[in-house]
Design a protein around this motif. Structure first.
Motif, mmCIF file in Angstrom:
data_model
loop_
_atom_site.group_PDB
_atom_site.id
_atom_site.type_symbol
_atom_site.label_atom_id
_atom_site.label_comp_id
_atom_site.label_asym_id
_atom_site.label_seq_id
_atom_site.Cartn_x
_atom_site.Cartn_y
_atom_site.Cartn_z
ATOM 1 N N GLU A 395 -12.082 -1.389 18.177
ATOM 2 C CA GLU A 395 -11.011 -2.662 18.836
ATOM 3 C C GLU A 395 -10.979 -3.690 17.716
ATOM 4 O O GLU A 395 -11.782 -4.175 17.025
ATOM 5 C CB GLU A 395 -11.560 -3.157 19.892
ATOM 6 C CG GLU A 395 -10.649 -4.052 20.700
ATOM 7 C CD GLU A 395 -10.942 -4.432 22.126
ATOM 8 O OE1 GLU A 395 -11.852 -5.280 22.234
ATOM 9 O OE2 GLU A 395 -10.535 -3.757 23.260
ATOM 10 N N ARG A 398 -6.023 -8.926 15.821
ATOM 11 C CA ARG A 398 -4.749 -9.103 14.900
ATOM 12 C C ARG A 398 -4.340 -10.738 15.285
ATOM 13 O O ARG A 398 -4.505 -11.002 16.403
ATOM 14 C CB ARG A 398 -3.891 -8.251 14.659
ATOM 15 C CG ARG A 398 -4.267 -6.719 14.213
ATOM 16 C CD ARG A 398 -3.307 -5.734 13.959
ATOM 17 N NE ARG A 398 -2.443 -6.069 12.717
ATOM 18 C CZ ARG A 398 -1.359 -5.323 12.480
ATOM 19 N NH1 ARG A 398 -1.040 -4.494 13.289
ATOM 20 N NH2 ARG A 398 -0.836 -5.663 11.447
ATOM 21 N N THR A 403 -5.432 -4.598 18.967
ATOM 22 C CA THR A 403 -5.090 -3.183 18.761
ATOM 23 C C THR A 403 -6.351 -2.340 18.696
ATOM 24 O O THR A 403 -7.616 -2.890 18.827
ATOM 25 C CB THR A 403 -4.249 -3.173 17.685
ATOM 26 O OG1 THR A 403 -3.807 -1.715 17.503
ATOM 27 C CG2 THR A 403 -4.903 -3.704 16.247
ATOM 28 N N SER A 404 -6.110 -1.387 18.212
ATOM 29 C CA SER A 404 -7.303 -0.491 17.548
ATOM 30 C C SER A 404 -7.021 0.305 16.434
ATOM 31 O O SER A 404 -5.900 0.701 15.975
ATOM 32 C CB SER A 404 -7.956 0.401 18.897
ATOM 33 O OG SER A 404 -6.905 1.618 19.225
ATOM 34 N N GLU A 407 -4.708 3.347 17.582
ATOM 35 C CA GLU A 407 -3.438 2.944 17.327
ATOM 36 C C GLU A 407 -2.901 2.927 16.201
ATOM 37 O O GLU A 407 -1.529 3.326 15.934
ATOM 38 C CB GLU A 407 -3.195 1.726 18.433
ATOM 39 C CG GLU A 407 -3.653 1.944 20.017
ATOM 40 C CD GLU A 407 -3.541 0.488 20.685
ATOM 41 O OE1 GLU A 407 -3.158 -0.444 19.934
ATOM 42 O OE2 GLU A 407 -3.902 0.693 22.017
ATOM 43 N N LEU A 408 -3.589 2.460 15.375
ATOM 44 C CA LEU A 408 -3.106 1.997 13.989
ATOM 45 C C LEU A 408 -2.780 3.544 13.264
ATOM 46 O O LEU A 408 -1.976 3.609 12.403
ATOM 47 C CB LEU A 408 -4.003 1.379 13.023
ATOM 48 C CG LEU A 408 -4.188 -0.226 13.642
ATOM 49 C CD1 LEU A 408 -5.062 -0.750 12.766
ATOM 50 C CD2 LEU A 408 -2.776 -0.840 13.419
ATOM 51 N N ARG A 410 -1.453 5.822 14.704
ATOM 52 C CA ARG A 410 -0.212 6.948 15.433
ATOM 53 C C ARG A 410 0.837 7.031 14.347
ATOM 54 O O ARG A 410 1.673 8.133 14.693
ATOM 55 C CB ARG A 410 0.427 5.872 16.447
ATOM 56 C CG ARG A 410 -0.831 5.701 17.728
ATOM 57 C CD ARG A 410 -0.684 6.615 18.636
ATOM 58 N NE ARG A 410 -1.965 6.484 19.486
ATOM 59 C CZ ARG A 410 -2.418 6.079 20.374
ATOM 60 N NH1 ARG A 410 -1.457 4.725 20.902
ATOM 61 N NH2 ARG A 410 -3.329 5.887 21.182
#
Length: 494
Positions: A395, A398, A403-404, A407-408, A410
């Protein structure tokens, strides 16, 4: 060129690869000889590693509600994935038909050109392109592509046409698999050795039971089609004493325990992924999951070569990384085959392994192997144990919010995590901004003493594996960026 890449086979490996290539902006055509999906599900369930992979691409919501479990087995000996971490769980009841449906929907949404009823009949590698011969309803035609990837299963026509060597051992035992409605039997989620063979069953959706049964020492037969359900029901009754002949079979299949692997995953402009490259006893559902992970490893590398940001040497790392994973997979499934299908002589070995599993280190080792979480690629020397492994979900805080790391990823791009707000670090990576996202964030919830404790920066490949970490890597950041993402843009440095 008709396409940058032609993929032969619209199974899990082919569809996952198509989605990965489209995510990177590469045009792709997928050919499959069947006019539509069969709806059959030879594979069932997703290992914890595949769950992570689908999560990093945002695909899990497409599966709807899925039942997660920490239970697994190694050769019929129970395992608990929970020993690896509370988030390491498998999706136990996801049929391969559902996985294929999800991946095809994603690939089409991304713009993949999927052509069914198109049978691959041959290819010619001309050095700078590949000519693919196809037979469809309109007759024979040829497609020209820069690369061809065979994802067409254990009897791969691409593998045979391109002349790949496929050494190994032939099947010695025949197993039956059937999905049956209208029977009521207790689940045997772990392979259960009985007097003269092995039985296994689980409940699927809509009152359907998945049955796997084998008679010890029964050699494979030469068949021109699937076995009759009566043959399956008769064997089940002989081994368990339970009559299931009144059931309604949705489909029936026979398979064996052959073990083979190609000597190279790439020959010129032809590559193989999934069962085209390796076949084995489908113990623990590892085959389909390994096939999906082959595709994730290959997709971003092939796209980078096609974009011109990396040379073809990057494709050599696909072979070196995934061939070793396949080799270890074949070794562990052969061991499981002996434990499941072997004679009474293996009982002492099963007893010893069962005892050893009570030790945490041993249980952790086998659980990681079955879960696909023991993979570590050679990304260069270093002292941090995360190097080469897949990044655990982290986790991150920012300026724009929480975010995590998952997710970055994706977008399917590389990610450089600047965890200490270091302008010099960002400046050194600026030449790769066109293919690597540089993210400044504060890590949340890092356990003291863990591999991420004290980390100032982490470079992630598009497949989520850690390519560089500071402190801990014995080479500098530009070297790592150039190795995995090619030469940087000179004007960006200026």
């Amino acid at each position: 060129m008709d396409a940058s890449v032609v993929i032969v086979g619209a199974g899990p490996a082919g569809l996952m690869l198509a989605g990965e290539l489209r995510l990177a902006g590469t045009d792709v055509v997928v050919l499959d000889r069947l006019p539509q999906r069969t709806g059959e599900s030879r594979g069932i369930g997703l290992t914890p590693r595949t769950v992570e992979v689908f999560d990093q691409r945002g695909l899990l919501p497409r599966f709807g509600d899925i039942e997660m479990s920490s239970l697994g087995h190694f050769g019929g000996i129970p395992l608990d994935f929970g020993i690896l971490g509370e988030d390491d769980r498998a999706a136990k009841t996801v049929p391969q038909s559902v996985t294929e449906s999800v991946l095809e929907g994603w690939a089409r949404d991304m713009g993949a050109d999927i052509r069914r009823g198109q049978e691959f009949t041959g290819l010619r590698d001309l050095g700078d392109r590949v000519v693919v011969e196809v037979l469809g309803p309109a007759g024979r035609k040829e497609l020209v592509a820069r690369y061809v990837v065979g994802c067409d299963g254990g009897r791969s026509s691409v593998r045979k046409s391109a002349g790949f060597d496929f050494p190994g051992t032939s099947a010695t035992t025949e197993l039956f698999l059937a999905d049956v409605r209208g029977i009521d039997i207790e689940p045997r989620m772990v392979a259960d050795r009985v007097t003269d063979g092995m039985v296994m069953t689980s409940r699927l959706a809509d009152g359907i039971h998945r049955i796997i049964v084998a008679e010890r020492g029964a050699p494979p037969r030469r068949r021109t089609g699937p076995p009759a359900y009566a043959e399956v029901a008769d064997l089940w009754k002989r081994l368990t004493g339970i009559d299931i002949s009144q059931g309604e079979p949705l489909w029936v299949s026979a398979f064996g325990d052959a073990t083979r692997q190609v000597t190279e995953y790439r020959r010129g402009r032809v590559l193989l992924a999934g069962d085209s490259a390796h076949i084995h006893l489908p113990a623990g559902g590892q085959g389909m999951n390994t096939s999906v992970q082959d595709a994730v490893n290959l997709g971003w590398k092939l796209a980078a070569v096609l974009r011109g940001t990396a040379d073809s040497a990057l494709l050599d790392s696909y072979h070196s990384e995934r061939h070793e994973v396949g080799r270890r997979l074949l070794a562990n499934t052969r061991a499981q085959s002996l434990l499941i299908l072997g004679s009474d002589e293996v009982e002492p070995l099963r007893d010893i392994l069962g005892t050893l599993m009570q030790y945490e280190d041993v249980a952790r080792h086998f659980a990681a192997k079955a879960a696909g979480l023991d993979i570590r690629y050679d990304v260069g020397r270093g002292s941090n144990p995360l190097l080469g492994r897949r990044m655990p979900q982290l986790e991150l805080l920012r300026a724009s919010g929480i975010t995590s790391s998952t997710e970055l990823l994706r977008s399917g791009r590389g990610v450089l995590l600047d965890l200490e707000d270091t302008p010099q670090l960002r400046q050194r990576a600026a030449a790769w901004r066109d293919r690597v996202d540089i993210v400044t964030a504060v890590p949340q919830g890092v356990a003291p003493g863990s591999a991420l404790d004290g980390a100032g920066a982490v470079l992630l490949r598009p497949d989520g594996h850690v390519a560089w970490i500071a402190p801990g890597s014995h080479h500098d950041l530009p070297s790592a960026l150039e190795r995995w993402f090619g030469q940087g843009q000179r004007h960006a440095v200026a």
